[in-house]
Design a protein around this motif. Structure first.
Motif, PDB file in Angstrom:
ATOM      1  N   ILE A 301       0.834  -1.203   0.000  1.00 44.77           N
ATOM      2  CA  ILE A 301       0.000   0.000   0.000  1.00 44.77           C
ATOM      3  C   ILE A 301       0.869   1.254   0.000  1.00 44.77           C
ATOM      4  CG2 ILE A 301      -1.627   1.355   1.384  1.00 44.77           C
ATOM      5  CD1 ILE A 301      -2.954  -1.281   2.192  1.00 44.77           C
ATOM      6  N   ILE A 302       1.897   1.276   0.841  1.00 39.41           N
ATOM      7  CA  ILE A 302       2.786   2.438   0.897  1.00 39.41           C
ATOM      8  C   ILE A 302       3.557   2.596  -0.410  1.00 39.41           C
ATOM      9  CG2 ILE A 302       4.798   3.439   2.059  1.00 39.41           C
ATOM     10  CD1 ILE A 302       3.783   2.183   4.647  1.00 39.41           C
ATOM     11  N   LEU A 303       4.031   1.487  -0.970  1.00 38.71           N
ATOM     12  CA  LEU A 303       4.761   1.561  -2.234  1.00 38.71           C
ATOM     13  C   LEU A 303       3.859   2.035  -3.372  1.00 38.71           C
ATOM     14  CD1 LEU A 303       7.037  -1.626  -2.215  1.00 38.71           C
ATOM     15  CD2 LEU A 303       7.748   0.756  -2.045  1.00 38.71           C
ATOM     16  N   THR A 304       2.610   1.615  -3.359  1.00 36.68           N
ATOM     17  CA  THR A 304       1.680   2.071  -4.396  1.00 36.68           C
ATOM     18  C   THR A 304       1.570   3.594  -4.392  1.00 36.68           C
ATOM     19  OG1 THR A 304       0.375   0.029  -4.277  1.00 36.68           O
ATOM     20  CG2 THR A 304      -0.692   1.944  -5.241  1.00 36.68           C
ATOM     21  N   ALA A 305       1.422   4.172  -3.195  1.00 35.89           N
ATOM     22  CA  ALA A 305       1.321   5.632  -3.090  1.00 35.89           C
ATOM     23  C   ALA A 305       2.626   6.297  -3.520  1.00 35.89           C
ATOM     24  CB  ALA A 305       0.971   6.025  -1.660  1.00 35.89           C
ATOM     25  N   GLY A 306       3.755   5.742  -3.090  1.00 34.20           N
ATOM     26  CA  GLY A 306       5.040   6.337  -3.429  1.00 34.20           C
ATOM     27  C   GLY A 306       5.333   6.315  -4.919  1.00 34.20           C
ATOM     28  N   ILE A 307       5.054   5.186  -5.561  1.00 37.14           N
ATOM     29  CA  ILE A 307       5.304   5.060  -6.996  1.00 37.14           C
ATOM     30  C   ILE A 307       4.347   5.925  -7.799  1.00 37.14           C
ATOM     31  CG2 ILE A 307       5.261   3.446  -8.948  1.00 37.14           C
ATOM     32  CD1 ILE A 307       6.251   1.299  -6.986  1.00 37.14           C
ATOM     33  N   ALA A 308       3.091   6.029  -7.339  1.00 36.95           N
ATOM     34  CA  ALA A 308       2.132   6.875  -8.034  1.00 36.95           C
ATOM     35  C   ALA A 308       2.588   8.332  -8.037  1.00 36.95           C
ATOM     36  CB  ALA A 308       0.758   6.755  -7.385  1.00 36.95           C
ATOM     37  N   LEU A 309       3.192   8.787  -6.943  1.00 33.18           N
ATOM     38  CA  LEU A 309       3.643  10.173  -6.841  1.00 33.18           C
ATOM     39  C   LEU A 309       4.980  10.419  -7.546  1.00 33.18           C
ATOM     40  CD1 LEU A 309       2.770  10.966  -3.110  1.00 33.18           C
ATOM     41  CD2 LEU A 309       1.808  12.090  -5.121  1.00 33.18           C
ATOM     42  N   PHE A 310       5.841   9.434  -7.614  1.00 39.81           N
ATOM     43  CA  PHE A 310       7.202   9.613  -8.119  1.00 39.81           C
ATOM     44  C   PHE A 310       7.210  10.318  -9.470  1.00 39.81           C
ATOM     45  CE2 PHE A 310      11.070   8.364 -10.264  1.00 39.81           C
ATOM     46  CZ  PHE A 310      12.024   8.446  -9.263  1.00 39.81           C
ATOM     47  N   PRO A 311       8.132  11.294  -9.701  1.00 37.85           N
ATOM     48  CA  PRO A 311       9.188  11.777  -8.800  1.00 37.85           C
ATOM     49  C   PRO A 311       8.738  12.894  -7.860  1.00 37.85           C
ATOM     50  CG  PRO A 311       9.392  12.867 -10.902  1.00 37.85           C
ATOM     51  CD  PRO A 311       8.200  11.948 -11.023  1.00 37.85           C
ATOM     52  N   PHE A 312       7.427  13.130  -7.794  1.00 40.10           N
ATOM     53  CA  PHE A 312       6.921  14.190  -6.920  1.00 40.10           C
ATOM     54  C   PHE A 312       6.905  13.716  -5.472  1.00 40.10           C
ATOM     55  CE2 PHE A 312       5.320  15.191 -11.084  1.00 40.10           C
ATOM     56  CZ  PHE A 312       5.453  16.570 -11.170  1.00 40.10           C
ATOM     57  N   ILE A 313       7.225  14.632  -4.577  1.00 35.40           N
ATOM     58  CA  ILE A 313       7.139  14.366  -3.142  1.00 35.40           C
ATOM     59  C   ILE A 313       5.906  15.070  -2.591  1.00 35.40           C
ATOM     60  CG2 ILE A 313       8.343  14.414  -0.934  1.00 35.40           C
ATOM     61  CD1 ILE A 313      10.943  14.916  -2.536  1.00 35.40           C
ATOM     62  N   ILE A 314       5.806  16.373  -2.862  1.00 42.88           N
ATOM     63  CA  ILE A 314       4.611  17.140  -2.497  1.00 42.88           C
ATOM     64  C   ILE A 314       4.201  17.973  -3.710  1.00 42.88           C
ATOM     65  CG2 ILE A 314       3.582  18.829  -0.949  1.00 42.88           C
ATOM     66  CD1 ILE A 314       5.513  18.123   1.178  1.00 42.88           C
ATOM     67  N   PRO A 315       3.175  17.562  -4.435  1.00 43.93           N
ATOM     68  CA  PRO A 315       2.678  18.382  -5.552  1.00 43.93           C
ATOM     69  C   PRO A 315       1.935  19.611  -5.018  1.00 43.93           C
ATOM     70  CG  PRO A 315       1.962  16.075  -5.719  1.00 43.93           C
ATOM     71  CD  PRO A 315       2.474  16.284  -4.334  1.00 43.93           C
ATOM     72  N   SER A 316       2.002  20.700  -5.758  1.00 45.09           N
ATOM     73  CA  SER A 316       1.262  21.903  -5.399  1.00 45.09           C
ATOM     74  C   SER A 316      -0.017  21.961  -6.217  1.00 45.09           C
ATOM     75  CB  SER A 316       2.103  23.158  -5.669  1.00 45.09           C
ATOM     76  OG  SER A 316       1.315  24.328  -5.521  1.00 45.09           O
ATOM     77  N   SER A 317      -1.157  22.013  -5.540  1.00 46.90           N
ATOM     78  CA  SER A 317      -2.432  22.076  -6.240  1.00 46.90           C
ATOM     79  C   SER A 317      -2.746  23.487  -6.731  1.00 46.90           C
ATOM     80  CB  SER A 317      -3.556  21.587  -5.316  1.00 46.90           C
ATOM     81  OG  SER A 317      -3.622  22.370  -4.136  1.00 46.90           O
ATOM     82  N   ILE A 318      -2.067  24.508  -6.182  1.00 42.75           N
ATOM     83  CA  ILE A 318      -2.290  25.893  -6.594  1.00 42.75           C
ATOM     84  C   ILE A 318      -1.445  26.244  -7.809  1.00 42.75           C
ATOM     85  CG2 ILE A 318      -2.081  28.312  -5.911  1.00 42.75           C
ATOM     86  CD1 ILE A 318      -2.698  27.514  -3.087  1.00 42.75           C
ATOM     87  N   ASN A 319      -0.161  25.980  -7.712  1.00 42.58           N
ATOM     88  CA  ASN A 319       0.766  26.230  -8.815  1.00 42.58           C
ATOM     89  C   ASN A 319       1.595  24.974  -9.019  1.00 42.58           C
ATOM     90  OD1 ASN A 319       2.759  27.045 -10.630  1.00 42.58           O
ATOM     91  ND2 ASN A 319       2.908  29.111  -9.758  1.00 42.58           N
ATOM     92  N   PRO A 320       1.183  24.075  -9.916  1.00 37.22           N
ATOM     93  CA  PRO A 320       1.892  22.801 -10.089  1.00 37.22           C
ATOM     94  C   PRO A 320       3.388  22.942 -10.325  1.00 37.22           C
ATOM     95  CG  PRO A 320      -0.183  22.770 -11.282  1.00 37.22           C
ATOM     96  CD  PRO A 320      -0.001  24.171 -10.791  1.00 37.22           C
ATOM     97  N   SER A 321       3.816  24.049 -10.930  1.00 38.73           N
ATOM     98  CA  SER A 321       5.239  24.242 -11.201  1.00 38.73           C
ATOM     99  C   SER A 321       6.051  24.462  -9.929  1.00 38.73           C
ATOM    100  CB  SER A 321       5.451  25.421 -12.164  1.00 38.73           C
ATOM    101  OG  SER A 321       4.908  25.130 -13.440  1.00 38.73           O
ATOM    102  N   HIS A 322       5.383  24.740  -8.830  1.00 35.65           N
ATOM    103  CA  HIS A 322       6.067  24.889  -7.541  1.00 35.65           C
ATOM    104  C   HIS A 322       6.134  23.567  -6.770  1.00 35.65           C
ATOM    105  CE1 HIS A 322       5.475  29.551  -7.125  1.00 35.65           C
ATOM    106  NE2 HIS A 322       5.965  29.186  -8.301  1.00 35.65           N
TER     107      HIS A 322
END
Length: 378
Positions: A301-322
């Protein structure tokens, strides 16, 4: 000499392993704490349950402390954004974790049913609140966090505590809760006897199936969430600066990594299969197998979330480029090299010592053991 790009990937793996280690080890003692009012039909039952984790619970928390320290060392911007956005949630989780040493250490100091009931409630809260909050945090990460950075890379969080409690994040919180409860009940299978063992087996069957069902529901929901994609050139070995890239959102693109590399679908598949085998093993009272399958569930379960996000750690929902990624939110190459060296040396030592402790203290806890050592046990 390991290059900067590889070190950044190694750091991502190290943080992932620490989080998995925390969820597996501290997960079972938080699960046991939550099960005190559910499976503990008498004070003796509850004391047996507490002493199944007695030798390990404080050492298990080191995984969380180490993960927090590692995030500060290798992803300082992630640390800053997390404590800005999740400040009250983290404070609530830490406050609930503080209840655990009080409940464990002082429960049997006073021979009073009222006092022990208060300690049991403290232990229940100390298991429930962090389990839900950590799941909610992952649910928000997968959707993106409302933050922006200024030219000096100072964080400005635009959300609120209540905004974190959105439907998908709450579903992830329930999934985390069910997962931790299964981890705790399968641990009790290995460590108890008699009617308490039977109740633990029955609960493991139920909670494992609930975990699989919640995971499937969350997976279907997540598959329809927008993903994040770096549209500019990806520079993997430059100095960290999250503002030097362009990011776009991709409709229904959260699982794009799995679509690009189909072999990775094995991991979410395991997260469905493993809890089913956990339930079957619990039904047949194959206690060690049930715990192993539950641990595989947690890992998947943890790996699924990590791989889905990779290479992002914290995406910005306001300004994706940040958004913060492993390529632009890390410490210096020298710092990552030091962290990698420490991990290579210390992690095997810690794992070896931990396994030795579990082996030396392995065995079932029953009423006679409690009565023979009632002045020294929890």
């Amino acid at each position: 000499m390991i290059d900067y790009e590889t070190l950044r990937c190694v750091a991502w793996v190290i943080i992932g392993l620490l989080l998995i280690g925390f969820a597996i080890t501290d997960g079972f003692d938080m699960g046991v704490s939550m099960l005190l009012p559910v499976l503990g039909k008498s004070d003796m039952d509850r004391r047996i349950m507490i002493n199944t984790v007695g030798p390990h619970w404080d050492g298990n928390q080191v995984w969380l402390i180490t993960a927090g320290g590692a995030i500060f060392a290798v992803w300082p911007l992630v640390y800053a954004v997390s404590f800005s956005g999740f400040y009250f949630a983290m404070l609530l989780a830490l406050a609930s974790l503080w209840l655990r040493p009080l409940g464990f250490d002082y429960r049997s100091k006073i021979d009073s049913p009222v006092w022990r009931d208060v300690c049991d409630k403290a232990l229940f809260a100390g298991g429930l609140i962090p389990s839900v909050i950590f799941g909610v945090a992952f649910g928000n990460l997968m959707q993106g966090i409302p933050f922006v950075l200024n030219d000096l890379l100072m964080t400005s969080y635009k959300g609120s505590f209540w905004g974190l409690l959105n439907p998908f994040a709450l579903l992830c919180g329930l999934l985390s809760l069910s997962m931790i409860l299964t981890q705790g009940s399968t641990w009790l299978q290995m460590k108890t006897t008699g009617s308490l063992h039977s109740r633990a087996c029955a609960f493991s069957e139920l909670s494992a199936i609930v975990t699989a069902a919640l995971y499937v529901i969350a997976g279907i929901w997540a598959y329809n969430l927008d993903g994040y994609h770096i549209s500019s050139a990806v520079v993997t070995d430059a100095a960290a600066n999250p503002l030097n890239k362009q990011v776009v959102t991709v409709a229904h693109g959260l699982f794009q990594n799995f679509n690009h590399y189909p072999v990775l679908w094995i991991i979410p598949a395991l997260a469905v299969i493993a809890p089913i085998f956990t339930a079957l093993s619990a039904k047949k009272q194959k206690d060690g197998t049930a715990f192993a399958m539950s641990s595989i569930t947690v890992t998947s379960i943890i790996l699924t979330a990590g791989i889905a996000l990779f290479p992002f750690i914290i995406p910005s929902s306001i300004n994706p480029s940040h958004s913060l990624t492993i390529w632009d939110a890390t410490s210096s190459e020298k710092t990552l090299g030091i962290v990698a060296l420490i991990a290579v040396i210390m992690v095997p030592i810690i794992l070896g010592y931990t396994l030795w402790c579990y082996r030396k203290m392995f065995g079932r806890v029953d009423k006679s053991y409690i009565e023979q050592n009632k002045t020294t046990l929890y």
